[in-house]
Scaffold this active site. Structure first.
Site, PDB file in Angstrom:
ATOM      1  N   HIS A  37       0.904  -1.196  -0.132  1.00 18.38           N
ATOM      2  CA  HIS A  37       0.151  -0.116   0.056  1.00 18.38           C
ATOM      3  C   HIS A  37       0.865   1.319  -0.006  1.00 18.38           C
ATOM      4  O   HIS A  37       0.574   2.218  -0.541  1.00 18.38           O
ATOM      5  CB  HIS A  37      -0.891   0.056   1.170  1.00 18.38           C
ATOM      6  CG  HIS A  37      -1.985  -1.122   1.367  1.00 18.38           C
ATOM      7  ND1 HIS A  37      -1.969  -1.785   2.180  1.00 18.38           N
ATOM      8  CD2 HIS A  37      -3.134  -1.489   0.463  1.00 18.38           C
ATOM      9  CE1 HIS A  37      -2.906  -2.846   2.238  1.00 18.38           C
ATOM     10  NE2 HIS A  37      -3.619  -2.429   1.257  1.00 18.38           N
ATOM     11  N   LYS A 151      -1.315  -6.752  -8.027  1.00 14.32           N
ATOM     12  CA  LYS A 151      -1.565  -8.051  -7.106  1.00 14.32           C
ATOM     13  C   LYS A 151      -2.938  -8.358  -7.522  1.00 14.32           C
ATOM     14  O   LYS A 151      -3.359  -9.688  -7.513  1.00 14.32           O
ATOM     15  CB  LYS A 151      -1.136  -7.496  -5.636  1.00 14.32           C
ATOM     16  CG  LYS A 151      -2.111  -8.296  -4.708  1.00 14.32           C
ATOM     17  CD  LYS A 151      -1.401  -9.416  -4.172  1.00 14.32           C
ATOM     18  CE  LYS A 151      -2.199 -10.322  -3.041  1.00 14.32           C
ATOM     19  NZ  LYS A 151      -3.411 -10.059  -2.774  1.00 14.32           N
ATOM     20  N   ASP A 152      -3.964  -7.456  -7.620  1.00 16.49           N
ATOM     21  CA  ASP A 152      -5.522  -7.685  -7.952  1.00 16.49           C
ATOM     22  C   ASP A 152      -5.618  -7.184  -9.286  1.00 16.49           C
ATOM     23  O   ASP A 152      -6.216  -6.247  -9.729  1.00 16.49           O
ATOM     24  CB  ASP A 152      -6.321  -6.620  -6.938  1.00 16.49           C
ATOM     25  CG  ASP A 152      -5.770  -7.155  -5.617  1.00 16.49           C
ATOM     26  OD1 ASP A 152      -6.500  -8.109  -5.121  1.00 16.49           O
ATOM     27  OD2 ASP A 152      -5.267  -6.331  -4.918  1.00 16.49           O
ATOM     28  N   GLN A 155      -8.925  -7.025 -10.690  1.00 14.52           N
ATOM     29  CA  GLN A 155      -9.825  -5.797 -10.160  1.00 14.52           C
ATOM     30  C   GLN A 155      -9.341  -4.693 -10.923  1.00 14.52           C
ATOM     31  O   GLN A 155     -10.101  -3.779 -11.304  1.00 14.52           O
ATOM     32  CB  GLN A 155      -9.158  -5.709  -8.694  1.00 14.52           C
ATOM     33  CG  GLN A 155      -9.882  -4.228  -7.950  1.00 14.52           C
ATOM     34  CD  GLN A 155      -9.814  -4.445  -6.411  1.00 14.52           C
ATOM     35  OE1 GLN A 155     -10.554  -4.992  -5.651  1.00 14.52           O
ATOM     36  NE2 GLN A 155      -8.395  -4.160  -6.051  1.00 14.52           N
TER      37      GLN A 155
HETATM   38  P1  AMP Z   1      -6.622  -3.663  -0.426  1.00 13.26           P
HETATM   39  O1  AMP Z   1      -6.279  -2.947   0.878  1.00 13.26           O
HETATM   40  O2  AMP Z   1      -6.289  -5.069  -0.361  1.00 13.26           O
HETATM   41  O3  AMP Z   1      -7.949  -3.475  -1.095  1.00 13.26           O
HETATM   42  O4  AMP Z   1      -5.637  -2.989  -1.422  1.00 13.26           O
HETATM   43  C1  AMP Z   1      -5.795  -1.705  -1.945  1.00 13.26           C
HETATM   44  C2  AMP Z   1      -5.004  -1.471  -3.032  1.00 13.26           C
HETATM   45  O5  AMP Z   1      -3.596  -1.997  -2.705  1.00 13.26           O
HETATM   46  C3  AMP Z   1      -5.286  -2.289  -4.115  1.00 13.26           C
HETATM   47  O6  AMP Z   1      -5.023  -1.448  -5.333  1.00 13.26           O
HETATM   48  C4  AMP Z   1      -4.251  -3.385  -4.442  1.00 13.26           C
HETATM   49  O7  AMP Z   1      -4.178  -3.936  -5.574  1.00 13.26           O
HETATM   50  C5  AMP Z   1      -3.020  -2.739  -3.898  1.00 13.26           C
HETATM   51  N1  AMP Z   1      -2.198  -3.830  -3.200  1.00 13.26           N
HETATM   52  C6  AMP Z   1      -2.549  -4.800  -2.396  1.00 13.26           C
HETATM   53  N2  AMP Z   1      -1.398  -5.693  -2.082  1.00 13.26           N
HETATM   54  C7  AMP Z   1      -0.350  -5.155  -2.747  1.00 13.26           C
HETATM   55  C8  AMP Z   1       0.916  -5.561  -3.224  1.00 13.26           C
HETATM   56  N3  AMP Z   1       1.441  -6.718  -2.568  1.00 13.26           N
HETATM   57  N4  AMP Z   1       1.766  -4.764  -3.854  1.00 13.26           N
HETATM   58  C9  AMP Z   1       1.022  -3.635  -4.508  1.00 13.26           C
HETATM   59  N5  AMP Z   1      -0.147  -3.289  -4.458  1.00 13.26           N
HETATM   60  C10 AMP Z   1      -0.770  -3.850  -3.581  1.00 13.26           C
END
Ligand code: AMP
Length: 282
Positions: A37, A151-152, A155
Site C-alpha cells: 500500500h 496484485k489484484d 480488479q
Molecule cells: P486492499 O487494501 O487489499 O483492498 O488493497 C488496496 C490496494 O493496494 C489495491 O489497489 C491493491 O491491489 C493494492 N495492493 C495490495 N497488495 C499489494 C501488493 N502486495 N503490492 C502492490 N499493491 C498491492
C-alpha cells in the site's frame, strides 16, 4: 495529514485543491496497511500534488461474510504509516456515509465477460461490490490519477472498465506487486496466517515462477495441471490456476509464443484465500 469522514467534505476539499491548479492522486484501500500500500502512496505522491488515501472495508464486496468479519483492523497503525508516507488526506468514511440508501438493492454495472471468469466466477457478486464502492469513492475524490496494485490484476481491469462506464476522465496507474523476501505477495490477509500457513504461503509465487520458467507453445494445458497438482501437494486448496491473455484475461490453451500472458492463481491456505499473478514475457 488531514482525516476526513464525509464524502461531501472530501469533495469540497478536492475542489479547493483543483481550483489552485493542483493535481489529485487517489489510493483506495481496505486498511491493515503494508509496504505494498505504501508503495502506491509513494508513487502517487511522486506523480501528483495532493495524495488522498481511503480506508474503507467495503461490506458489499465480500461474498463470504466470515471473511468480512475477520478482515484485519489496525487503524492506529495504519494512520501512523500513512502520516509518515506522504499522504495528505486520509478518507475514512463510515458505512452509512458510503451507502446512505442502505446495502440492499444497490445499482448493478455491466462488467460483461470480466465478471464471469476467475475471481468473478469464484466470488459471485464480488466485482459488483467493488464497482459499487469504487463508483462512490471516485465520485467523492474526483482524482486525476488512480493508483492500484497489479496484485489484484482482474480488479484493475474491472475498475478501468468502471471508469469508462462512469465516463470519468481518470488516469489509471497499475503499480507492481510488492513481495516479502521469500516471494509472498504482501496482503492484509497474510496477518491471518498461522506459522505453518505462513511457511507454505510463498508456494503460490514459486508455482507462478514454475509456470513462467516452463511455459512453451503447446504445453499450456499440461503445465496448468502440473501447477495445480504442485499446489495441492503443498497443502493448498486450489480455486484456479489459469494462464490467460494479459490484455483480456481470456484463458488460452494454444500459445503462439508472442501473445503477452498472465498466470493467475487463487488458493486457500488453511481458511485464508490468497491470490497472486505473474506477467509472462513473450
Ligand atoms: P486492499 O487494501 O487489499 O483492498 O488493497 C488496496 C490496494 O493496494 C489495491 O489497489 C491493491 O491491489 C493494492 N495492493 C495490495 N497488495 C499489494 C501488493 N502486495 N503490492 C502492490 N499493491 C498491492
Amino acid at each position: 495529514m488531514t482525516i476526513i469522514h464525509q464524502p461531501a467534505t472530501l469533495l469540497d476539499f478536492i475542489y479547493k485543491q483543483k481550483a489552485q491548479g493542483l493535481s489529485v492522486g487517489f489510493i483506495p484501500t481496505m486498511g491493515a496497511l503494508h509496504e505494498g500500500h505504501i508503495e502506491l502512496v509513494k508513487t502517487a505522491s511522486a506523480n501528483c500534488d495532493v495524495t488522498v488515501c481511503s480506508i474503507f472495508v467495503n461490506p458489499t464486496q465480500f461474498n463470504d461474510q466470515a471473511d468480512f468479519r475477520k478482515y484485519p483492523n489496525r487503524l492506529e497503525n495504519d494512520i501512523r504509516m500513512l502520516a509518515g508516507s506522504g499522504t495528505d488526506v486520509l478518507f475514512l468514511p463510515p458505512v452509512e456515509a458510503m451507502y446512505p440508501e442502505g446495502l440492499d438493492g444497490l445499482e448493478k454495472y455491466d462488467l460483461g465477460y470480466l465478471e464471469t471468469i476467475l475471481e468473478g466466477k469464484y466470488r459471485p457478486g464480488h466485482f459488483q461490490g467493488v464497482s459499487q464502492v469504487m463508483a462512490r469513492l471516485l465520485k467523492a475524490a474526483e482524482p486525476d490519477k488512480l493508483f492500484m496494485g497489479q496484485k489484484d490484476y482482474q480488479q484493475c481491469m474491472v475498475v478501468k472498465k468502471l471508469i469508462s462506464i462512469l465516463g470519468m476522465g481518470i488516469e489509471f496507474i497499475t503499480c507492481p506487486t510488492v513481495r516479502e523476501t521469500d516471494g509472498l505477495a504482501m496482503s492484509s490477509r497474510n496477518l491471518r496466517l498461522d506459522a505453518a500457513e505462513r511457511e507454505r504461503a510463498p508456494g503460490i509465487y514459486k508455482t507462478l515462477q514454475f509456470i513462467n520458467d516452463n511455459i512453451s507453445p503447446g504445453n499450456i494445458e499440461s503445465l496448468k495441471k502440473e501447477a495445480f497438482a504442485q499446489l495441492e501437494q503443498m497443502g493448498f486448496r486450489v480455486d484456479y490456476v489459469e494462464i490467460a491473455d494479459a490484455g483480456t484475461l481470456e484463458p488460452i490453451s494454444n500459445w503462439n509464443g508472442q501473445q503477452k500472458l498472465a498466470a493467475l492463481i487463487a488458493a486457500f491456505n488453511g481458511e485464508v484465500r490468497l491470490i497472486d499473478n505473474l506477467l509472462i514475457a513473450p
